[in-house]
Design a protein around this motif. Structure first.
Motif, mmCIF file in Angstrom:
data_model
loop_
_atom_site.group_PDB
_atom_site.id
_atom_site.type_symbol
_atom_site.label_atom_id
_atom_site.label_comp_id
_atom_site.label_asym_id
_atom_site.label_seq_id
_atom_site.Cartn_x
_atom_site.Cartn_y
_atom_site.Cartn_z
ATOM 1 N N CYS A 1 18.177 -19.014 -8.015
ATOM 2 C CA CYS A 1 16.915 -18.737 -7.343
ATOM 3 C C CYS A 1 16.798 -17.240 -7.097
ATOM 4 O O CYS A 1 17.693 -16.636 -6.505
ATOM 5 C CB CYS A 1 16.843 -19.493 -6.021
ATOM 6 N N TYR B 1 15.215 -20.380 3.152
ATOM 7 C CA TYR B 1 15.923 -20.743 1.917
ATOM 8 C C TYR B 1 16.796 -19.560 1.505
ATOM 9 O O TYR B 1 16.467 -18.792 0.602
ATOM 10 C CB TYR B 1 14.909 -21.125 0.836
ATOM 11 N N GLU C 1 7.947 -26.826 -2.045
ATOM 12 C CA GLU C 1 8.779 -26.957 -0.848
ATOM 13 C C GLU C 1 9.741 -28.141 -0.987
ATOM 14 O O GLU C 1 10.914 -28.057 -0.602
ATOM 15 C CB GLU C 1 7.891 -27.137 0.382
ATOM 16 N N LEU D 1 12.608 -27.064 -3.192
ATOM 17 C CA LEU D 1 13.522 -26.162 -2.493
ATOM 18 C C LEU D 1 14.348 -26.914 -1.451
ATOM 19 O O LEU D 1 15.522 -26.585 -1.228
ATOM 20 C CB LEU D 1 12.741 -25.020 -1.840
ATOM 21 N N ASN D 2 13.760 -27.934 -0.830
ATOM 22 C CA ASN D 2 14.522 -28.741 0.119
ATOM 23 C C ASN D 2 15.615 -29.539 -0.592
ATOM 24 O O ASN D 2 16.712 -29.718 -0.048
ATOM 25 C CB ASN D 2 13.593 -29.675 0.893
ATOM 26 N N LEU E 1 18.406 -27.216 -1.062
ATOM 27 C CA LEU E 1 19.195 -27.128 0.167
ATOM 28 C C LEU E 1 20.183 -28.281 0.254
ATOM 29 O O LEU E 1 21.359 -28.090 0.581
ATOM 30 C CB LEU E 1 18.272 -27.155 1.390
#
Length: 302
Positions: free
Chosen positions: A77, A119, A168, A171-172, A175
């Motif tokens: 990223c 993030y 989003e 990206l979660n 995580l």
């Protein structure tokens, strides 16, 4: 372009044109890299966010100061302004994998725009890439396909919200997958923790603290060849403390030992630990213990 120069790619349309793919939205693009035109290596920066899923085996890339050989299914990223790539060797190659590009303007005013700094993996070094299992890879690509599906609709008043919501979501998932990677690499993480502890012990045993001042998280991360964000996330996961809290805990432990030596004044201990002013040392000590250094010394006098 000169050998040591790099290209700044300003817009997503410019990047799509370089790869020979269609631009469906000026602020976001999902690219199947296997369908892009063959490319030559170059060092470059982006003015937008990019999430790469690299599927080449043994693909070499330099990111910041680190050189890294990708394995299949690695995610990197990249935040705007970070230098990535390797110098032009004159050879062409066919990229494999996927790229998600999105401009900061796309997420401005959205939930993702407010939370993007959370993030932290956008500031990880190249050798801290996320490595996906086959199941995780399918989830990742499913998210990309949802974003692509939105891009194929005509732009309407809900487009921005739905696209940013799906970014989003992706990206979660990143995580979550990083959380899994921290757990599955516990042995390697424990090694970092041991090296961190050794680094702090050696820092305070010598005269580094008196000469350089208090050790910072950035300094410790650099000495351990990690990015500050990755290092901080790893220490938090392993110890429950932030890296700064861990450093302060070490400082307080050493301070307690030194304060019990009768010949050491509070000022001497504070300078020995790297504090510029004894008052600062007293504030930090009291914040962590509830009492001042002099009160601690008084309680422990025999």
């Amino acid at each position: 372009m000169m050998k040591n120069e790099f290209l700044n790619i300003e817009t997503i349309t410019e990047y799509d044109d370089m790869l020979g793919v269609e631009t469906l939205h000026p602020q976001v693009s999902v690219i199947d890299l296997s369908k892009a035109r063959p490319m030559r290596h170059l060092r470059h920066t982006f003015s937008f966010y990019v999430v790469f899923l690299k599927d080449e085996k043994g693909c070499e890339l330099t990111y910041g100061r680190q050189r890294y050989d990708y394995q299949k299914g690695s995610v990197l990223c990249i935040a705007p302004g970070q230098v990535v790539g390797i110098e032009d060797t004159g050879e062409e190659f066919q990229p494999q994998g996927w790229a998600l590009c999105f401009h900061p303007d796309l997420i401005r005013g959205t939930n993702l725009g407010h939370s993007i700094k959370e993030y932290s993996f956008f500031s990880y070094e190249i050798n801290e890439a996320l490595h996906l299992s086959e199941r995780e890879r399918k989830v990742f690509i499913d998210c990309l396909e949802k974003i692509q599906g939105e891009l194929e609709y005509s732009i309407d008043r809900l487009s921005k919200r739905l696209i940013s919501n799906n970014i989003e979501l992706l990206l979660n998932y990143c995580l979550r997958f990083y959380e899994r990677q921290f757990v599955t690499r516990q042995e390697a993480n424990h090694d970092v923790l041991i090296r961190f502890e050794t680094l702090l012990n050696e820092y305070f045993m010598g005269d580094n603290a008196m000469q350089k001042g208090l050790p910072t998280v950035k300094y410790c991360a650099r000495e351990l060849c990690l990015s500050p964000n990755y290092f901080g996330d790893l220490i938090k996961k392993e110890t429950g403390k932030t890296a700064l809290e861990y450093i302060q805990h070490k400082i307080i432990d050493i301070a307690k030992e030194q304060l019990l030596i009768p010949t050491n004044s509070v000022s001497q201990v504070s300078y020995m630990l790297g504090f510029q002013y004894p008052q600062h040392f007293t504030r930090v000590f009291k914040k962590n213990t509830g009492i001042t250094p002099n009160e601690y010394r008084g309680k422990n006098d025999l």
